[in-house]
Structure formats: structure tokens, C-alpha cells
Design a protein around this motif. Sequence first.
Motif, short mmCIF file in Angstrom:
data_model
loop_
_atom_site.label_atom_id
_atom_site.label_comp_id
_atom_site.label_asym_id
_atom_site.label_seq_id
_atom_site.Cartn_x
_atom_site.Cartn_y
_atom_site.Cartn_z
N ASP A 216 0.83 -1.20 0.00
CA ASP A 216 0.00 0.00 0.00
C ASP A 216 0.87 1.26 0.00
N TRP A 217 1.89 1.24 0.82
CA TRP A 217 2.80 2.38 0.91
C TRP A 217 3.50 2.61 -0.43
N MET A 218 3.95 1.53 -1.07
CA MET A 218 4.62 1.65 -2.36
C MET A 218 3.67 2.20 -3.43
N GLN A 219 2.40 1.79 -3.38
CA GLN A 219 1.41 2.32 -4.32
C GLN A 219 1.23 3.81 -4.12
N THR A 220 1.16 4.22 -2.86
CA THR A 220 1.03 5.65 -2.55
C THR A 220 2.23 6.42 -3.08
N LEU A 221 3.42 5.89 -2.85
CA LEU A 221 4.63 6.55 -3.36
C LEU A 221 4.63 6.64 -4.88
N SER A 222 4.15 5.59 -5.52
CA SER A 222 4.10 5.59 -6.98
C SER A 222 3.18 6.69 -7.50
N VAL A 223 2.02 6.85 -6.87
CA VAL A 223 1.08 7.90 -7.27
C VAL A 223 1.70 9.28 -7.02
N GLU A 224 2.36 9.45 -5.88
CA GLU A 224 2.99 10.72 -5.56
C GLU A 224 4.11 11.03 -6.55
N MET A 225 4.90 10.04 -6.91
CA MET A 225 5.99 10.26 -7.87
C MET A 225 5.44 10.66 -9.23
N THR A 226 4.33 10.06 -9.64
CA THR A 226 3.72 10.43 -10.91
C THR A 226 3.28 11.88 -10.87
N ALA A 227 2.68 12.30 -9.77
CA ALA A 227 2.24 13.69 -9.63
C ALA A 227 3.44 14.64 -9.67
N ILE A 228 4.52 14.26 -9.00
CA ILE A 228 5.73 15.09 -8.99
C ILE A 228 6.31 15.21 -10.39
N ARG A 229 6.35 14.10 -11.12
CA ARG A 229 6.88 14.14 -12.49
C ARG A 229 6.04 15.07 -13.37
N GLN A 230 4.72 14.98 -13.24
CA GLN A 230 3.85 15.84 -14.04
C GLN A 230 4.05 17.31 -13.67
N HIS A 231 4.17 17.57 -12.40
CA HIS A 231 4.39 18.95 -11.96
C HIS A 231 5.72 19.47 -12.48
N LEU A 232 6.75 18.67 -12.39
CA LEU A 232 8.07 19.07 -12.87
C LEU A 232 8.05 19.31 -14.38
N ALA A 233 7.33 18.49 -15.11
CA ALA A 233 7.22 18.69 -16.56
C ALA A 233 6.57 20.03 -16.85
N GLY A 234 5.56 20.39 -16.06
CA GLY A 234 4.92 21.69 -16.23
C GLY A 234 5.86 22.84 -15.94
N VAL A 235 6.67 22.69 -14.89
CA VAL A 235 7.64 23.74 -14.53
C VAL A 235 8.66 23.91 -15.65
N VAL A 236 9.13 22.80 -16.20
CA VAL A 236 10.12 22.87 -17.29
C VAL A 236 9.51 23.55 -18.51
N THR A 237 8.26 23.23 -18.81
CA THR A 237 7.58 23.86 -19.95
C THR A 237 7.47 25.36 -19.76
N ILE A 238 7.07 25.77 -18.57
CA ILE A 238 6.96 27.21 -18.28
C ILE A 238 8.33 27.88 -18.38
N GLN A 239 9.36 27.21 -17.86
CA GLN A 239 10.71 27.78 -17.91
C GLN A 239 11.17 27.96 -19.36
N GLU A 240 10.90 26.96 -20.19
CA GLU A 240 11.28 27.08 -21.60
C GLU A 240 10.53 28.22 -22.28
N HIS A 241 9.26 28.36 -21.95
CA HIS A 241 8.46 29.45 -22.51
C HIS A 241 9.03 30.80 -22.07
N ASP A 242 9.35 30.91 -20.78
CA ASP A 242 9.92 32.17 -20.25
C ASP A 242 11.26 32.47 -20.91
N HIS A 243 12.07 31.45 -21.14
CA HIS A 243 13.37 31.64 -21.78
C HIS A 243 13.17 32.18 -23.20
#
Length: 72
Positions: A24-51
Amino acid sequence: MVEPENLVLEHLRGIRTEMAKMADWMQTLSVEMTAIRQHLAGVVTIQEHDHTDLAAIKLRLDRIERRLELTE
């Protein structure tokens, strides 16, 4: 006194319970990691746009400075 067979079964049940908790804990971590990856992808996209925006602004500023003969 607890019989050895029952003692082994009790230990196995305890291990199974802990393994279920860990799964159960590993499943929770997996979901959290997916959310973090998506958030980071959004940040990178915004950074590229700003650049890109900053590069365009710099080009415009350079052109304005040349037209006003403000360059050194």
C-alpha cells in the motif's frame, strides 16, 4: 506452550500483514511520484516558454538600442 507449527503460521501472518502495508505504501509513493513528475514537466515547460520570451525581449531591446544609437 505454543506449538512450533502454529508459531511459524503466526510469524507468516505477521509477515503477510507487513507486506500488505508495504505494498500500500509503495502504491502511494508511486502515485505521488507520478504527480511530482507531471508537476516538474509543467515547470520545465513554463521555464522554456519564459526563456523564449526573454530571448525575444532581448532581441527587441538590442534592435531599439541600435536604432537609438545607444550601443557602445
